[in-house]
Design a protein around this motif. Sequence first.
Motif, PDB file in Angstrom:
ATOM      1  N   ARG A   1      18.806 -37.972  62.750  1.00 28.30           N
ATOM      2  CA  ARG A   1      20.043 -37.548  62.096  1.00 28.30           C
ATOM      3  C   ARG A   1      20.477 -38.549  61.025  1.00 28.30           C
ATOM      4  N   PRO A   2      21.200 -38.078  59.993  1.00 23.13           N
ATOM      5  CA  PRO A   2      21.616 -38.978  58.916  1.00 23.13           C
ATOM      6  C   PRO A   2      22.356 -40.224  59.411  1.00 23.13           C
ATOM      7  N   ALA A   3      23.079 -40.103  60.512  1.00 18.84           N
ATOM      8  CA  ALA A   3      23.798 -41.268  61.048  1.00 18.84           C
ATOM      9  C   ALA A   3      22.850 -42.412  61.380  1.00 18.84           C
ATOM     10  N   ALA A   4      21.596 -42.082  61.701  1.00 18.50           N
ATOM     11  CA  ALA A   4      20.617 -43.130  62.022  1.00 18.50           C
ATOM     12  C   ALA A   4      20.275 -43.946  60.786  1.00 18.50           C
ATOM     13  N   GLY A   5      20.138 -43.278  59.648  1.00 16.15           N
ATOM     14  CA  GLY A   5      19.890 -43.990  58.406  1.00 16.15           C
ATOM     15  C   GLY A   5      21.109 -44.771  57.945  1.00 16.15           C
ATOM     16  N   GLU A   6      22.268 -44.168  58.106  1.00 17.27           N
ATOM     17  CA  GLU A   6      23.503 -44.861  57.733  1.00 17.27           C
ATOM     18  C   GLU A   6      23.674 -46.143  58.541  1.00 17.27           C
ATOM     19  N   ASP A   7      23.234 -46.106  59.790  1.00 18.17           N
ATOM     20  CA  ASP A   7      23.364 -47.280  60.640  1.00 18.17           C
ATOM     21  C   ASP A   7      22.483 -48.430  60.142  1.00 18.17           C
ATOM     22  N   ILE A   8      21.293 -48.093  59.663  1.00 16.80           N
ATOM     23  CA  ILE A   8      20.428 -49.122  59.063  1.00 16.80           C
ATOM     24  C   ILE A   8      21.147 -49.783  57.899  1.00 16.80           C
ATOM     25  N   ALA A   9      21.685 -48.956  56.999  1.00 12.43           N
ATOM     26  CA  ALA A   9      22.332 -49.485  55.792  1.00 12.43           C
ATOM     27  C   ALA A   9      23.563 -50.323  56.126  1.00 12.43           C
ATOM     28  N   ARG A  10      24.275 -49.967  57.182  1.00  5.61           N
ATOM     29  CA  ARG A  10      25.440 -50.755  57.589  1.00  5.61           C
ATOM     30  C   ARG A  10      25.032 -52.120  58.116  1.00  5.61           C
ATOM     31  N   ARG A  11      23.888 -52.190  58.764  1.00  4.12           N
ATOM     32  CA  ARG A  11      23.480 -53.414  59.432  1.00  4.12           C
ATOM     33  C   ARG A  11      22.743 -54.395  58.519  1.00  4.12           C
ATOM     34  N   ILE A  12      22.062 -53.897  57.494  1.00  5.63           N
ATOM     35  CA  ILE A  12      21.333 -54.785  56.577  1.00  5.63           C
ATOM     36  C   ILE A  12      22.251 -55.147  55.410  1.00  5.63           C
ATOM     37  N   PRO A  13      22.520 -56.413  55.209  1.00  6.33           N
ATOM     38  CA  PRO A  13      23.436 -56.815  54.136  1.00  6.33           C
ATOM     39  C   PRO A  13      22.991 -56.287  52.770  1.00  6.33           C
ATOM     40  N   GLY A  14      23.912 -55.614  52.094  1.00  2.00           N
ATOM     41  CA  GLY A  14      23.649 -55.146  50.744  1.00  2.00           C
ATOM     42  C   GLY A  14      22.809 -53.897  50.641  1.00  2.00           C
ATOM     43  N   ALA A  15      22.395 -53.334  51.759  1.00  3.53           N
ATOM     44  CA  ALA A  15      21.540 -52.140  51.720  1.00  3.53           C
ATOM     45  C   ALA A  15      22.316 -50.950  51.166  1.00  3.53           C
ATOM     46  N   ARG A  16      21.578 -50.065  50.493  1.00  2.00           N
ATOM     47  CA  ARG A  16      22.173 -48.853  49.920  1.00  2.00           C
ATOM     48  C   ARG A  16      21.624 -47.626  50.628  1.00  2.00           C
ATOM     49  N   PHE A  17      22.508 -46.675  50.933  1.00  2.00           N
ATOM     50  CA  PHE A  17      22.130 -45.436  51.609  1.00  2.00           C
ATOM     51  C   PHE A  17      22.352 -44.254  50.676  1.00  2.00           C
ATOM     52  N   LYS A  18      21.378 -43.341  50.661  1.00  2.00           N
ATOM     53  CA  LYS A  18      21.536 -42.116  49.879  1.00  2.00           C
ATOM     54  C   LYS A  18      20.964 -40.941  50.655  1.00  2.00           C
ATOM     55  N   ALA A  19      21.765 -39.874  50.771  1.00  4.05           N
ATOM     56  CA  ALA A  19      21.318 -38.658  51.447  1.00  4.05           C
ATOM     57  C   ALA A  19      21.140 -37.544  50.420  1.00  4.05           C
ATOM     58  N   PHE A  20      20.173 -36.666  50.679  1.00  8.46           N
ATOM     59  CA  PHE A  20      19.857 -35.569  49.772  1.00  8.46           C
ATOM     60  C   PHE A  20      20.120 -34.236  50.469  1.00  8.46           C
ATOM     61  N   PRO A  21      21.013 -33.424  49.909  1.00 11.13           N
ATOM     62  CA  PRO A  21      21.280 -32.102  50.496  1.00 11.13           C
ATOM     63  C   PRO A  21      20.013 -31.256  50.545  1.00 11.13           C
ATOM     64  N   GLY A  22      19.846 -30.567  51.662  1.00  8.79           N
ATOM     65  CA  GLY A  22      18.710 -29.668  51.804  1.00  8.79           C
ATOM     66  C   GLY A  22      17.446 -30.321  52.314  1.00  8.79           C
TER      67      GLY A  22
END
Length: 275
Positions: free
Chosen positions: A231-252
Amino acid sequence: MARIRANGVELEYETMGNPGDPAVLLIMGFAFQMTRWPEAFRRSLAEAGFHVIWFDNRDIGLSAEMGGLATYTLNDLAADAAGLLDALGIARAHIVGMSMGGMIAQLIALDHPRKVDKLVAMMTSSGAPNLPPPTQEALAALTAMPMQRTPEAIADIAVKAQHAIGSAPNLRNSAEVIRQNAIDDFRRSDRPFGVIRQFTAIQAQPRWHERLGSITRPTLVLHGADDPLVRPAAGEDIARRIPGARFKAFPGWGHDLADAMSETLANEITAFLKA
């Protein structure tokens, strides 16, 4: 294709682009062979000025089969990937991993940081225990087994699985393409027990989410907004935990490497790697 010994394991690999260009190592996900990296995606990276390297993880495709009672974790798969770079004489590379390969990519950054230039984690997880689980349909698709191990039965499972976990119909590969890819891979290599051992490696892996704050390499996390498996929350969690990381989700976009996403993903990754 070529074969090389890395971390004590024979790995099948292939390259594209100028060996003098910055290296990009592509790490495939659970149960899939390296053939699943779309050619258009690989070619776009090579034409953008990167030396692209991709390979079969141990127990899959044409890399070494580990044997019935062999056990290992994702840490071992990360050591394989780092060892592949060593065997090729590459001091460091950009690391791009999808799904299980994205987990391996994080562990390379944690356990072999000198091998990493920039990190790209796609449709993957931090491993944290409190993340939203897959949908029941997606989990069933991931673990489905054919009644008989024939090309046609494998292809039927693949089509059903991609309809359950893949991208929206306007992005997802056609049933004909999915079917042919599955048949081609089955004829190249069929490793049902290797798949089981890889699944066991994921389950046996010590959790690493609390270590992600120590990663200092620039990190990009890409995810499908409609991914029902990871789920997208799993990727968001990576970005929250790694300093300076950027998260981007793509519809569809779901949990697949749909051909229609190749240019979009390659462009996004190229821009990040060259920044």
